[in-house]
Design a protein around this motif. Structure first.
Motif, short mmCIF file in Angstrom:
data_model
loop_
_atom_site.label_atom_id
_atom_site.label_comp_id
_atom_site.label_asym_id
_atom_site.label_seq_id
_atom_site.Cartn_x
_atom_site.Cartn_y
_atom_site.Cartn_z
N ARG A 51 -0.37 4.60 7.20
CA ARG A 51 0.23 3.25 6.97
C ARG A 51 1.73 3.03 7.54
O ARG A 51 1.88 2.13 8.11
N LEU A 52 2.17 4.29 7.70
CA LEU A 52 3.70 4.12 8.12
C LEU A 52 3.44 3.79 9.77
O LEU A 52 4.32 3.01 10.19
N ARG A 53 2.73 4.55 10.21
CA ARG A 53 2.60 4.25 11.80
C ARG A 53 2.00 2.87 11.99
O ARG A 53 2.41 2.07 12.81
N GLU B 105 0.86 -1.13 0.03
CA GLU B 105 -0.03 -0.06 -0.03
C GLU B 105 0.74 1.17 -0.17
O GLU B 105 0.64 2.18 -0.74
N ILE B 106 2.04 1.16 0.98
CA ILE B 106 2.84 2.42 0.89
C ILE B 106 3.57 2.53 -0.41
O ILE B 106 3.71 3.76 -0.82
N ALA B 107 3.98 1.54 -1.08
CA ALA B 107 4.50 1.53 -2.34
C ALA B 107 3.73 2.25 -3.34
O ALA B 107 4.10 3.26 -4.03
N GLU B 108 2.42 1.88 -3.55
CA GLU B 108 1.37 2.44 -4.33
C GLU B 108 1.29 3.83 -3.94
O GLU B 108 1.34 4.77 -4.95
N LEU B 109 1.12 4.27 -2.69
CA LEU B 109 0.78 5.80 -2.61
C LEU B 109 2.29 6.43 -2.66
O LEU B 109 2.23 7.56 -3.25
N ASN B 110 3.42 5.80 -2.65
CA ASN B 110 4.55 6.55 -3.30
C ASN B 110 4.21 6.95 -4.50
O ASN B 110 4.69 8.09 -4.78
N HIS C 153 9.41 12.68 -3.32
CA HIS C 153 8.43 12.68 -2.28
C HIS C 153 8.09 11.46 -1.74
O HIS C 153 6.89 10.98 -1.29
N SER C 154 8.98 10.13 -1.78
CA SER C 154 8.43 8.99 -1.63
C SER C 154 9.19 8.88 -0.04
O SER C 154 10.09 9.47 0.31
N VAL C 155 8.80 7.57 0.48
CA VAL C 155 9.07 7.18 1.78
C VAL C 155 9.84 5.83 1.61
O VAL C 155 9.43 5.05 0.65
N THR C 156 11.33 5.71 1.78
CA THR C 156 12.05 4.51 1.72
C THR C 156 12.01 4.04 3.28
O THR C 156 12.19 4.66 4.20
N ILE C 157 11.25 2.62 3.19
CA ILE C 157 11.57 1.99 4.41
C ILE C 157 12.45 0.86 4.57
O ILE C 157 12.53 0.13 3.86
N GLU C 158 13.17 0.83 5.71
CA GLU C 158 13.95 -0.20 5.99
C GLU C 158 13.57 -1.05 7.23
O GLU C 158 13.22 -0.66 8.09
N VAL C 159 13.95 -2.49 7.02
CA VAL C 159 13.67 -3.18 8.20
C VAL C 159 14.93 -4.05 8.59
O VAL C 159 15.61 -4.62 7.48
N ALA C 160 15.38 -3.80 9.72
CA ALA C 160 16.92 -4.69 10.28
C ALA C 160 17.96 -3.99 9.14
O ALA C 160 18.83 -4.83 8.81
N GLY C 161 17.91 -2.99 8.80
CA GLY C 161 18.90 -2.29 7.98
C GLY C 161 18.81 -2.70 6.46
O GLY C 161 19.61 -2.35 5.58
N ARG C 162 17.61 -3.50 6.19
CA ARG C 162 17.48 -3.80 4.81
C ARG C 162 16.42 -2.90 4.24
O ARG C 162 15.48 -2.90 4.96
N PRO C 163 16.42 -2.77 2.97
CA PRO C 163 15.26 -1.99 2.35
C PRO C 163 13.98 -3.09 2.23
O PRO C 163 13.97 -4.07 1.76
N LEU C 164 12.82 -2.39 2.51
CA LEU C 164 11.53 -3.02 2.66
C LEU C 164 10.69 -2.48 1.34
O LEU C 164 10.32 -3.18 0.63
N GLY D 262 9.51 -2.90 14.08
CA GLY D 262 10.53 -1.79 13.92
C GLY D 262 10.85 -1.41 12.51
O GLY D 262 11.59 -2.07 11.82
N ILE D 263 10.78 -0.22 12.14
CA ILE D 263 11.15 0.25 10.80
C ILE D 263 12.10 1.53 10.83
O ILE D 263 12.01 2.39 11.80
N ASN D 264 12.86 1.99 10.13
CA ASN D 264 13.71 2.86 9.85
C ASN D 264 13.16 3.71 8.31
O ASN D 264 13.04 2.87 7.38
N PHE D 265 12.95 4.82 8.55
CA PHE D 265 12.30 5.51 7.21
C PHE D 265 12.85 6.79 7.24
O PHE D 265 13.48 7.49 7.74
#
Lengths: 620, 308
Positions: free
Chosen positions: A207-209, A179-184, A226-237, A216-219
């Motif tokens: 969605r991010l929340r 969903e986030i990817a689509e929104l991006n 204007h997109s959001v990049t999301i990482e899980v455990a240091g790897r891109p999700l 746990g994510i890093n974003f």
């Protein structure tokens, strides 16, 4: 040059612009209760004359843009806080369930069952020939054994519940990621056309929340699109519109529970089970496997032979058989402990290198199960050792009988020699026996202190055993299989309460020495092998059990406390966000009134211009 | 706190605080209805562990008292049996003195001898006393009859019947019970220790009986003093039993005191003070009521109300 028609044009454009304002006010009021909504404001700008400088007036008001009032910093803080919320919420829930399994507060728990068991031994020592008293002992033993097995099984059941939850959670996480990817994509498209995508931005924040709460994510926000990049455990999700899915695979070395994997571009999926430490996912993994910690020291040697790898550590590792160890993302379980800080595990896909760091998992359900095992093991060892020296009713020859059931020796493996502390077998017993296990040879019971191939060393020397019969009990899983010996369950006269022969005339049937000594184990120290090194070091049995409860109670109350603290912080942040982005009904109503008046005024202006136009028309 | 509170802030804070008030109310209710401060392992882990330890120690003390009661029963039965034996031996002394008297005839001596033979049998019965289905003077061979008598034998030389030999079939084992954490107490005196080892009572009685039957006044005379030795021997055993019984009573007293102290400690940790709990409950009820009433007043006033 201004004329009446351009005045009408001014009127029309202005009224249209102001209608937009009503739309936005209505949108705000409608969304007053929408979670995560950022109020939108309309930017109006005056339209300059078509040619600046001449005596022409402005051409009214125009809609410059609609923007949402948001503070990205506060939003990020809330998202980040959600992962702790998710973690402690799940963890405190898990611990509350575990607590409920040990209902000690009402006197129906394992602690009282243990007391009843030993009291039944006392009763037998008071009246060793009475069959009903003996039957009562058998029944109390079976109750206690059942309570222990049930506690163990229920803990395992909880692990399975968390395991299943991990499976479904991965699906949820993947669907939110998509969903986030689509929104991006949609946001990038909208923003690039110059149209602010306010509601889409709100949707993406929501969605991010949600995602943060689950894992746990890093974003990061990307300026470019204007997109959001999301990482899980240091790897891109999530990376703009592409998603590296999470997946699960069963790990045969961890009771076939799920390991968590993330897709990698151009590479096989990566095992990140030990890297996820926040969000609901982190709590489920922690509750199921224990908390991941870095192991002490490093690997100094790793040698593989016959499908097994022997790892040597630079210092004492504190591991027990069955513990999980993770090196370079691969998890195995310890099958054997050897001297010199060595452990044996099943082979890794890549052999660990010297100097590699390692991780272990501590506490929570696996630890509670281990402690139940050690308690059961301590009971089996101490009670069987005494019981094997005794006589049942009407027995002239020492029966060397077990009280608690033990496992029969594997077929074909016999004892070839017993000398003091050392036992030699006809084949390797490394797959059967481990440090801390209980070994009985010809009715003499000892604890194993080391196993090396065919040779086993025990904690105390054997006295008269020659190796005719042998049996054993593993500490690992002892709480799952604890049971009274089946012969005794069928016939309580076989309980060996006496220390002297009991057969015939003058047989010492009234002798209660063994029963009395067993009853006194309740108050004995150093009866549990807590550090799993083949000798008892912790006791009494009750103290050990109560320590386990204190551990559970502490873990539970800590999780609850952290949840409360986080909850309060989260509420504060959400209130702060509201003060910036929240819709105030009074404000919107005031705006409504304000623009209503100006709209009415514009309407009046248009009416006047229209009349003036009529005057012109009438001239002709 | 914030410069711009909005409606959703009010509702969010209301719900948050209401939940906390309700949790406090719930805890107060829990304590009042269960009567306990500690209802879960997490309520106070350190106290809970201590309470469980106290509970297990109190349980052990209860069991020790049970053990002591069982032992006391056994010892009591031994004591009354031996008291009867003492009475019998006293009666033997009177009979023997009668038999020793010059004025007693041979016929009378025979009758006295038969009497004493019967007393000997009765004495053996007391030595074979059972308590709760166990022989109390057999050592730990509690299902074996301690003393058995062979058939009388005919003494052809003196033309008298020799009373059957009594043999001890039990063992010399003592049965111990755990009276407290570090004290064991024997609950029995083995039959050989009481009736045989110092002086074989049955043997001595047999000698007396034979002397009476033989009209051997000299031997009868010496046997009277030996009877007194036998009485002393029994008294010694009675004394030993008495010591054990009073020792047990003393231990029981100390255990009771210990138990009372632990129970009161446990109660202080675990039991809710009812007056305190109820007043807490009332207080939380009031707080809850106030919170709910305040909540109902949120947004009573809004600009919307005042528009024409």
């Amino acid at each position: 040059m201004m004329n009446l028609f351009s005045a009408l044009e001014l009127g029309k454009n202005s009224m249209l612009a102001q209608q937009q304002v009503f739309q936005i006010i209505g949108h705000n009021i409608a969304n007053v209760n929408t979670e995560g909504y950022s109020r939108q404001v309309v930017d109006l700008e005056s339209v300059s004359p078509s040619v600046i400088g001449l005596k022409d007036g402005g051409r009214g008001v125009n809609l410059a843009g609609i923007r949402s009032i948001r503070d990205r910093f506060i939003d990020s803080q809330i998202t980040e806080r959600k992962q702790y919320n998710g973690y402690y919420n799940s963890l405190s829930g898990a611990m509350a369930t575990v607590e409920a399994l040990f209902d000690e507060a009402n006197g129906l728990g394992l602690s009282d069952s243990l007391s009843n068991f030993f009291n039944a031994w006392s009763d037998v020592s008071n009246n060793p020939t009475d069959i009903p008293t003996r039957n009562s002992l058998v029944s109390k033993t079976q109750s206690f054994a059942l309570a222990t097995r049930n506690s163990y099984q229920q803990l395992t059941d909880q692990q399975e519940v968390y395991d299943a939850s991990i499976g479904t959670l991965v699906d949820d996480i993947n669907s939110i990621a998509y969903e986030i990817a689509e929104l991006n994509e949609k946001i990038a498209y909208a923003e690039s056309s110059g149209n602010p995508a306010n509601d889409l931005l709100d949707a993406r924040e929501r969605r991010l929340r949600d995602l943060s709460e689950k894992i746990g994510i890093n974003f990061y926000y990307e300026q470019a699109n204007h997109s959001v990049t999301i990482e899980v455990a240091g790897r891109p999700l999530v990376s703009y519109s592409s998603v590296n899915e999470l997946s699960v695979q069963r790990n045969q070395y961890n009771s076939n529970y799920y390991d968590l994997y993330i897709e990698q571009y151009g590479l096989p999926p990566l095992d990140i089970t030990t890297e996820v430490i926040n969000g609901q996912m982190g709590a489920l993994i922690t509750a199921r496997d224990g908390q991941t910690v870095t192991g002490a020291g490093q690997i100094t040697a790793a040698a593989s032979a016959g499908g097994l790898t022997t790892l040597t550590f630079s210092q004492a590792h504190g591991l027990s058989v069955g513990d999980l160890i993770t090196i370079n993302g691969e998890t195995r379980s310890v099958t054997q402990l050897s001297a010199g800080n060595q452990v044996v595990v099943a082979d890794f896909t890549t052999l660990p290198a010297v100097g590699d760091a390692w991780q272990e998992r501590n506490g929570y359900i696996p630890e509670y199960k281990k402690q139940l095992n050690k308690l059961a093991g301590g009971l089996i060892y101490n009670i069987n050792a005494l019981h094997q020296q005794g006589y049942g009713l009407n027995e002239g020859v020492a029966p060397l009988r077990d009280f608690f059931q033990m496992s029969t020796a594997p077929a074909g493996v016999t004892v070839t020699g017993v000398a003091g502390n050392t036992v030699t077998f006809s084949a390797s017993v490394a797959a059967t026996l481990n440090v801390g296990d209980v070994l009985t040879i010809d009715g003499e019971t000892r604890l194993v202190s080391s196993v090396a191939g065919n040779t086993v060393i025990v904690n105390n020397a054997f006295v008269a055993a020659t190796g005719v019969n042998w049996e054993y009990a593993n500490i690992q899983g002892a709480a799952n299989t604890l049971a009274v010996d089946s012969a005794i369950a069928a016939d309580s006269s076989l309980i060996a309460a006496s220390s002297l022969a009991t057969a015939g005339v003058g047989g010492a049937v009234g002798n209660n020495d063994i029963a009395r000594q067993i009853a006194q184990l309740l108050a004995a120290n150093n009866v549990v092998d807590a550090d799993n090194n083949g000798s008892g070091d912790y006791g009494t049995f009750h103290e050990y059990l109560h320590d386990l409860y204190a551990e559970i109670g502490n873990a539970s109350s800590t999780a609850q406390y952290e949840l409360d603290a986080n909850g309060s912080m989260l509420t504060y942040l959400q209130d702060k966000r509201d003060s910036i982005s929240g819709v105030s009904l009074d404000e919107e109503t005031a705006n409504l009134m304000q623009f209503e008046k100006s709209f009415q005024a514009m309407g009046q202006f248009m009416a006047v211009i229209s009349q003036l136009t009529d005057v012109l028309m009438d001239i002709t | 706190m914030s410069m711009r509170p909005v409606e959703s802030t009010w509702y969010r804070d209301f719900i948050y605080n209401l939940n906390r008030t309700k949790t406090r109310y719930d805890d107060a209710l829990s304590q009042t209805t269960s009567g306990k401060k500690l209802n879960h392992l997490s309520d106070n882990p350190a106290d809970m562990a201590y309470v469980l330890t106290l509970r297990s120690k109190i349980g052990q003390i209860d069991q020790f008292e049970k053990n002591i009661n069982s032992a006391s029963g056994f010892l009591g039965a031994s004591e009354s049996a031996l008291n009867q034996v003492q009475n019998l031996l006293s009666s033997v002394v009177s009979l023997a003195e009668q038999g020793a008297s010059e004025s007693t005839g041979a016929q009378e001596r025979n009758i006295i001898a038969d009497n004493i033979d019967q007393v000997r049998d009765e004495l053996m019965n007391y030595a074979n006393t059972e308590f709760m289905g166990n022989y109390i003077f057999a050592g730990s061979a509690t299902d074996t009859v301690p003393f058995v008598k062979a058939a009388d034998t005919w003494d052809a030389v003196n033309n008298i019947w020799i009373p059957g030999v009594v043999t001890y079939q039990g063992n010399s084992d003592t049965i111990n019970i755990q009276a407290d954490f570090s004290t064991t107490v024997a609950t029995n005196v083995p039959g050989d220790q009481v009736f045989v080892n110092q002086n074989d009572i049955f043997d001595r009685l047999s000698i007396l009986i034979q002397a009476l039957r033989r009209d051997d006044t000299a031997t009868i005379g010496t046997q009277i003093s030996s009877m007194n030795e036998l009485i002393d021997q029994i008294s010694e055993s009675v004394g030993t039993i008495g010591n054990k019984t009073s020792h047990l009573t003393q231990i029981k007293g100390m255990l009771e005191k210990f138990k009372t102290a632990m129970e009161s400690k446990m109660s202080s940790l675990e039991d809710a003070n009812m007056a305190e709990a109820i007043s807490n409950l009332s207080r939380e009820e009031v707080a809850l009521q106030a919170a709910l009433q305040a909540g109902a007043r949120i947004q009573r006033f809004s600009l919307m109300n005042y528009l024409e």
